[in-house]
Design a protein around this motif. Sequence first.
Motif, PDB file in Angstrom:
ATOM      1  N   TYR A 136      53.718  14.185  44.519  1.00  0.00           N
ATOM      2  CA  TYR A 136      52.547  14.854  45.099  1.00  0.00           C
ATOM      3  C   TYR A 136      51.253  14.148  44.692  1.00  0.00           C
ATOM      4  N   ALA A 139      51.046  10.795  46.454  1.00  0.00           N
ATOM      5  CA  ALA A 139      50.788  10.996  47.889  1.00  0.00           C
ATOM      6  C   ALA A 139      49.301  11.280  48.103  1.00  0.00           C
ATOM      7  N   ASP A 143      46.717   9.000  50.287  1.00  0.00           N
ATOM      8  CA  ASP A 143      45.914   9.601  51.349  1.00  0.00           C
ATOM      9  C   ASP A 143      44.427   9.334  51.104  1.00  0.00           C
ATOM     10  N   ASP A 149      49.708   7.925  55.017  1.00  0.00           N
ATOM     11  CA  ASP A 149      50.573   9.104  54.910  1.00  0.00           C
ATOM     12  C   ASP A 149      51.861   8.759  54.153  1.00  0.00           C
ATOM     13  N   VAL A 160      56.323  17.284  49.703  1.00  0.00           N
ATOM     14  CA  VAL A 160      55.147  16.823  48.959  1.00  0.00           C
ATOM     15  C   VAL A 160      54.317  18.044  48.595  1.00  0.00           C
ATOM     16  N   TRP A 376      49.212  18.203  51.333  1.00  0.00           N
ATOM     17  CA  TRP A 376      49.698  17.160  52.232  1.00  0.00           C
ATOM     18  C   TRP A 376      49.772  17.698  53.660  1.00  0.00           C
ATOM     19  N   THR A 380      48.051  12.612  57.202  1.00  0.00           N
ATOM     20  CA  THR A 380      47.022  12.670  56.142  1.00  0.00           C
ATOM     21  C   THR A 380      46.096  13.882  56.291  1.00  0.00           C
TER      22      THR A 380
END
Lengths: 402, 251
Positions: A136, A139, A143, A149, A160, A376, A380
Amino acid sequence: MSLDITKERGTPLERQKFTWKEIAGEPYSKLDDDAFTRVRQILMHGVEQEACRLKHFAARFCPDLRLPLARVRRVEHLQATMVNWLMPGDQSPLETTIGFEQVAIEVTAHVASVEPDPYMAQVYRFGLLEDFDHLYRYAALMDRLCGKDANNILQSYTDVMPGRPTSVEHRAPEDDLRRHYEKTQAAPLTKIHAALITGSEWQTRDYYLTIGPTFADPVARQLYAEIAAIEEQHVTQYEALSDPSETWLEKWLLQEATEVYAYWSCYSQEQNPRIKQIWERFLSYELGHLRLVRELMEEVEKRDPAELLPAEFPDPLSFRSHREFVRQTLTEEVLLRARGFDIVPPDLESPASLAYREQLNASGSPSELVAAGYRWKPGTELTDRRVREAEFVSLVQEEAAQ
Amino acid sequence: MSKNDRPTDIGINRTGIALSPLDGPRMTEGATATAPSSAGSARDAAVLRFRYAVEAGEIGHMPPPLSLRGVAGAAASLLKGQKGNVLLDKLGERLAFERTGVRLYDGLILKLEASGSWSGGPTLEDLVAFRADEARHFEWMVEAMTALGADATAMTPSADLTAVESVGVLQVISDPRTGLAQALHAQQLAELADVAGWDLLAMLAESLGHGELAAQCRLALAQENLHAASVARWLKAHAETAAHGELARAS
Ligand SMILES: [Fe+2]
Ligand SMILES: [Fe+2]
Ligand SMILES: [Fe+2]
Ligand SMILES: [Fe+2]
Ligand SMILES: [Fe+2]
């Protein structure tokens, strides 16, 4: 499906050969191949790195084994290289990082769900929720730093969302040690799981330490430094699971069995025919290594290696989404903490870990910062009009106002 | 099969969420239903970046000047002080970029030989000629820096950054899986930077009183304008031919 490892003889060591052209072969496609092809590639590089590492340490302690160790280790090294070189040049270090955490989540979830020893299973579930949180955070970095993404890499197999927050994963060393299995009582699969996950976590630690400073962005540099520290804790945790009274030959035998099991699992599920051939070839190489170590054990320790090995492997590692298992673990165990060897409720956390964490996070937590208010979204967070059109406020003016 | 017709073929690209009709919606539903572990927004990280930006040192600096002996009197006085370093940094940037430009054309030539061109696309002679332009530009910069008493082998700060900027261009051109059109699309970035780079350098040389150097820069600029226009024309021809499904015949 099962694999009888006593009947299969594998490729003899002297026929395990490579050329540079083969080693630097065509990589998989980041766009077209299934995410689990990348998962298998990353996992197997971790396993091969562990195979090399173990043999280096063994060589430092066992003068009589140095030559056979060096011979087999040379093949492990070239296997590691060939497997790692399957990574394509258009896959950025951050994209590969997303792949690493997907490996940690999906493979650990599988292991946790089939591990016969309930204490070990709990330890795997504990670690799982931490790597789940790393995904997470990375990610969010991908982003917000790159405008990309993470699901382009994950292919919707892995959620995520926050897990056990990385900021509270920092523990005092004494709270990362775990009880080890007893070598005479543990199931062979328990031993294989420990070798497999330890290798995988170690390569993750090494990878983050290597690529973290290749980022220019200070937030990325902080985040990699922070998560590398957790991967170091994970190595501490998982390596503690193996019985320290195992002889070097026992450990070596188990490592080869782990490699056999892992390649066999890869082979049984690979969809890319060219890469499937590599798994098949290396499965045969590992059966050759296993046979060689069995013979060494009979010769040196005068014992029957069959006592230590399963006659046949159970089901292969399952390379698939473990979404339900992960979510259920999240609901039930996200608040748990570790104290000494035990996984405990949050109010029993040790003062040592609390103090250690408070000190490390004293100038702010990179993992909290990078994902502040982050959810998430497919394509994005910029697909959300509120995020896209958020009002601009000058940092300088804000600073001046304070 | 030529790689030039591959990129837009329909294959099995798995990156989009629509390819996972069961898992995709579950991903979104889960992420939407779970609260972030801390409040805030991307702004929180921006505050940290701001702090670092305010506190950070620099990437690096210009080397100390070599002896100005041997440098013609007029040139030496022009080079003194800050102005001289600004010019030398930019000369170093052009030198480095043009030198890499030669290697980029090596890669493009190899691509053309491996996968062919298309109607309205580059010929081997085009690419070989452009490579020679880049090599000559590099040579001019070595001469210019040497004449000004600078060390032409030093990596100036702008030279360093220009190489970091174009890492992706080299990565695309050197990947054996990309076709000539994909590689030329990367080269387009380099050519546009070439044009802007020579334009700026011509202006700077002129304003610092280096008339001859400025003239040389304008000559290079004219050649780079031709490079940029040619690459754009080749790419348009490729896109058009591909869209009409005529690439196989064209290559
Ligand atoms: Fe191996
Ligand atoms: Fe992790
Ligand atoms: Fe981990
Ligand atoms: Fe092996
Ligand atoms: Fe050019």
